[in-house]
Write a protein that holds these residues in place. Structure first.
Motif, PDB file in Angstrom:
ATOM      1  N   GLN A 172       4.813  10.361   0.095  1.00 12.83           N
ATOM      2  CA  GLN A 172       4.180   9.069  -0.067  1.00 12.83           C
ATOM      3  C   GLN A 172       5.159   7.978   0.350  1.00 12.83           C
ATOM      4  O   GLN A 172       6.313   7.968  -0.077  1.00 12.83           O
ATOM      5  N   GLU A 204       0.990   5.069   1.306  1.00 16.95           N
ATOM      6  CA  GLU A 204       0.331   5.941   2.271  1.00 16.95           C
ATOM      7  C   GLU A 204       1.058   7.268   2.375  1.00 16.95           C
ATOM      8  O   GLU A 204       2.252   7.353   2.135  1.00 16.95           O
ATOM      9  N   TYR A 205       0.309   8.284   2.738  1.00 18.03           N
ATOM     10  CA  TYR A 205       0.889   9.602   3.010  1.00 18.03           C
ATOM     11  C   TYR A 205       1.068   9.732   4.508  1.00 18.03           C
ATOM     12  O   TYR A 205       0.150   9.504   5.281  1.00 18.03           O
ATOM     13  N   LYS A 206       2.286  10.069   4.920  1.00 18.45           N
ATOM     14  CA  LYS A 206       2.597  10.231   6.329  1.00 18.45           C
ATOM     15  C   LYS A 206       3.332  11.546   6.521  1.00 18.45           C
ATOM     16  O   LYS A 206       3.835  12.137   5.577  1.00 18.45           O
ATOM     17  N   LYS A 243       1.248  -4.288   4.401  1.00 17.06           N
ATOM     18  CA  LYS A 243       0.314  -4.655   5.464  1.00 17.06           C
ATOM     19  C   LYS A 243       0.243  -6.171   5.519  1.00 17.06           C
ATOM     20  O   LYS A 243      -0.065  -6.821   4.529  1.00 17.06           O
ATOM     21  N   ALA A 258       0.854  -1.184   0.000  1.00 12.40           N
ATOM     22  CA  ALA A 258       0.000   0.000   0.000  1.00 12.40           C
ATOM     23  C   ALA A 258       0.892   1.237   0.000  1.00 12.40           C
ATOM     24  O   ALA A 258       2.018   1.211   0.480  1.00 12.40           O
TER      25      ALA A 258
END
Length: 81
Positions: A30, A22-24, A35, A20
């Motif tokens: 990105q 994700e933006y953190k 997972k 995946a």
């Protein structure tokens, strides 16, 4: 998370799972995250799909594809006459 990086910047998963993006953080960058799949013991997703089909449950597209490809066998394993 669960992603390693080689000397040549190759990304690899440290566990089995789903990739995946994700933006953190505050910079809105990105990141790649793996997972982990839920523990189902030694039962494969194909076996779970076949069990659901034998019970008459409604199958998802993914489950139908798993059953379809299990019937075809591994690529290159067929012998042609």
């Amino acid at each position: 998370d669960n992603v390693g990086m080689g000397n040549d910047y190759t990304l690899y998963a440290k566990c089995e799972g789903v990739v995946a993006f994700e933006y953190k953080a505050k910079r809105n960058r990105q990141y790649v995250v793996v997972k982990e799949l839920p523990e189902t013991g030694d039962v494969t997703p194909t076996a779970l799909a076949q069990a659901a089909a034998s019970k008459g449950e409604t199958l998802t597209r993914k489950q139908k594809n798993l059953i379809k490809y299990a019937e075809l066998g591994r690529p290159g394993s067929r012998t042609y006459e």
